[in-house]
Scaffold this active site. Structure first.
Site, PDB file in Angstrom:
ATOM      1  N   ARG A 223       0.867  -0.919   0.063  1.00 10.63           N
ATOM      2  CA  ARG A 223      -0.073   0.011  -0.118  1.00 10.63           C
ATOM      3  C   ARG A 223       1.038   1.175  -0.151  1.00 10.63           C
ATOM      4  O   ARG A 223       1.912   1.488   0.893  1.00 10.63           O
ATOM      5  CB  ARG A 223      -0.758   0.121   1.184  1.00 10.63           C
ATOM      6  CG  ARG A 223      -1.965  -0.959   1.194  1.00 10.63           C
ATOM      7  CD  ARG A 223      -3.023  -0.811   0.174  1.00 10.63           C
ATOM      8  NE  ARG A 223      -4.228  -1.686   0.240  1.00 10.63           N
ATOM      9  CZ  ARG A 223      -4.363  -2.857  -0.742  1.00 10.63           C
ATOM     10  NH1 ARG A 223      -3.126  -2.710  -1.570  1.00 10.63           N
ATOM     11  NH2 ARG A 223      -5.356  -3.406  -0.647  1.00 10.63           N
ATOM     12  N   GLU A 252      -3.083   7.731  -5.408  1.00 12.30           N
ATOM     13  CA  GLU A 252      -3.152   7.132  -6.974  1.00 12.30           C
ATOM     14  C   GLU A 252      -4.194   7.587  -7.893  1.00 12.30           C
ATOM     15  O   GLU A 252      -5.263   7.589  -7.092  1.00 12.30           O
ATOM     16  CB  GLU A 252      -3.276   5.618  -6.728  1.00 12.30           C
ATOM     17  CG  GLU A 252      -2.061   4.782  -5.901  1.00 12.30           C
ATOM     18  CD  GLU A 252      -2.150   3.294  -5.791  1.00 12.30           C
ATOM     19  OE1 GLU A 252      -3.317   2.775  -6.386  1.00 12.30           O
ATOM     20  OE2 GLU A 252      -1.395   2.712  -5.576  1.00 12.30           O
ATOM     21  N   HIS A 271       0.220   0.494 -10.280  1.00 12.23           N
ATOM     22  CA  HIS A 271      -0.636  -0.399  -9.221  1.00 12.23           C
ATOM     23  C   HIS A 271      -0.808  -1.385 -10.233  1.00 12.23           C
ATOM     24  O   HIS A 271      -2.247  -1.904 -10.496  1.00 12.23           O
ATOM     25  CB  HIS A 271      -1.867   0.180  -8.700  1.00 12.23           C
ATOM     26  CG  HIS A 271      -2.037  -0.545  -7.416  1.00 12.23           C
ATOM     27  ND1 HIS A 271      -2.871   0.104  -6.523  1.00 12.23           N
ATOM     28  CD2 HIS A 271      -1.984  -2.156  -7.190  1.00 12.23           C
ATOM     29  CE1 HIS A 271      -3.314  -0.650  -5.437  1.00 12.23           C
ATOM     30  NE2 HIS A 271      -2.715  -1.915  -5.953  1.00 12.23           N
TER      31      HIS A 271
END
Length: 306
Positions: A223, A252, A271
């Site tokens: 994370r 993000e 990601h």
């Protein structure tokens, strides 16, 4: 037949199974619905299939009094006020385990890429800087035989450890109750796999980075909130550590003008940890299975604990 809102199109045919049983409203855009759009779409829904990018808080739940089931297309529930959902009797599902190997593969790919300076090599070829074979150009670091500290040895962390063993690496597993500094002082690579909690938020700070070797690399596929990104940018600029490879950031997406992106010896991916066809389709199957079970009044196959 229940009304369901799905916040993004999903790979595979799982949503067809959902549509065969219930009325399904699917958000059509590539980007997630804005908070007010999410609130409007979920207002009359009994089922919600959402992503990690969708913030499901108490105010949203208050605006959706018919909601009975939330199925999160993610390995965790960082985006959901779990206590608020449980207090309202809303069943909460998630998609654990299925992305373990895909994420472990990517973590090790990042480790190799930052150690062997692959992005720099690719850029050099494209930019015409490759003139000849040179004995001292783009030298990287050995991975075979190096020491890897895995911070958070859960399913994904242990899967990374198995990959590291194939490279003859010494693996140090650092759990919640283990001393961190001795492992950081020994490690050539530090890979983060801890959950994001109040205790771990931004725990990768100046002190953490200062405890690492100046020749060591940081890898994060867990994370983005685990890392103080200002501290990381300083550590890279000042050569406190040798480099970092990140698949996750906070926020993000990371703004293109973010100071971290100006730091040297850095890889940032958008990601991609679970981004394989098979993994994302399996996640969709699990998410739809949770939603169908909850709407039928049955226990969720993958109910979020707590």
């Amino acid at each position: 037949m229940a009304r369901c809102f799905v916040t993004r199109r999903l790979p595979g045919d799982a949503l067809e199974r959902l549509a065969a049983a219930h009325e399904v409203d699917i958000w059509p855009k590539r980007t997630p619905p804005a908070p007010e759009e999410l609130r409007d779409r979920v207002a009359g829904a009994e089922g919600l299939l959402c992503l990690l990018t969708d913030r499901i808080d108490a105010a949203l739940l208050d605006a959706a009094p018919s909601l009975r089931v939330i199925s999160n297309y993610a390995v965790g529930a960082d985006n959901i006020d779990v206590a608020a959902a449980k207090a309202r009797g809303i069943a909460l599902g998630y998609t654990p385990d299925v992305l373990t190997d895909a994420t472990a593969d990517l973590a090790f790919a990042l480790l190799l890429a930052i150690a062997r300076r692959l992005p720099e090599g690719i850029a050099a070829v494209r930019d015409g800087e490759w003139k000849t074979w040179e004995p001292d150009w783009l030298l990287g670091r050995d991975v075979h035989g190096a020491t890897l500290a895995i911070v958070g040895p859960g399913r994904i962390g242990r899967a990374v450890a198995r990959r590291a063993e194939g490279f003859g690496m010494e693996v140090l597993l650092v759990g919640r109750d283990d001393a961190l500094e001795p492992a950081l002082a020994r490690a050539d690579f530090v890979s983060l796999h801890a959950p994001l909690t109040e205790a771990t938020r931004r725990f990768v700070d100046d002190a953490f980075l200062g405890a690492m070797k100046t020749t060591a690399y940081l890898v994060n596929t867990a994370r983005g909130g685990l890392v103080d990104q200002d501290a990381l940018a300083r550590a890279l600029r000042e050569r406190t550590i040798a480099g970092a490879a990140l698949d996750v950031t906070d926020p993000e997406p990371l703004p293109p003008d973010h100071a971290l992106l100006e730091a040297p010896s850095l890889i940032v991916l958008p990601h991609l940890g679970s981004a394989t066809d098979a993994t994302r389709e399996r996640m969709a199957d699990l998410a739809v299975g949770n939603l169908l079970a909850g709407l039928a009044g049955e226990p969720l196959p993958q109910e979020f604990p707590g």
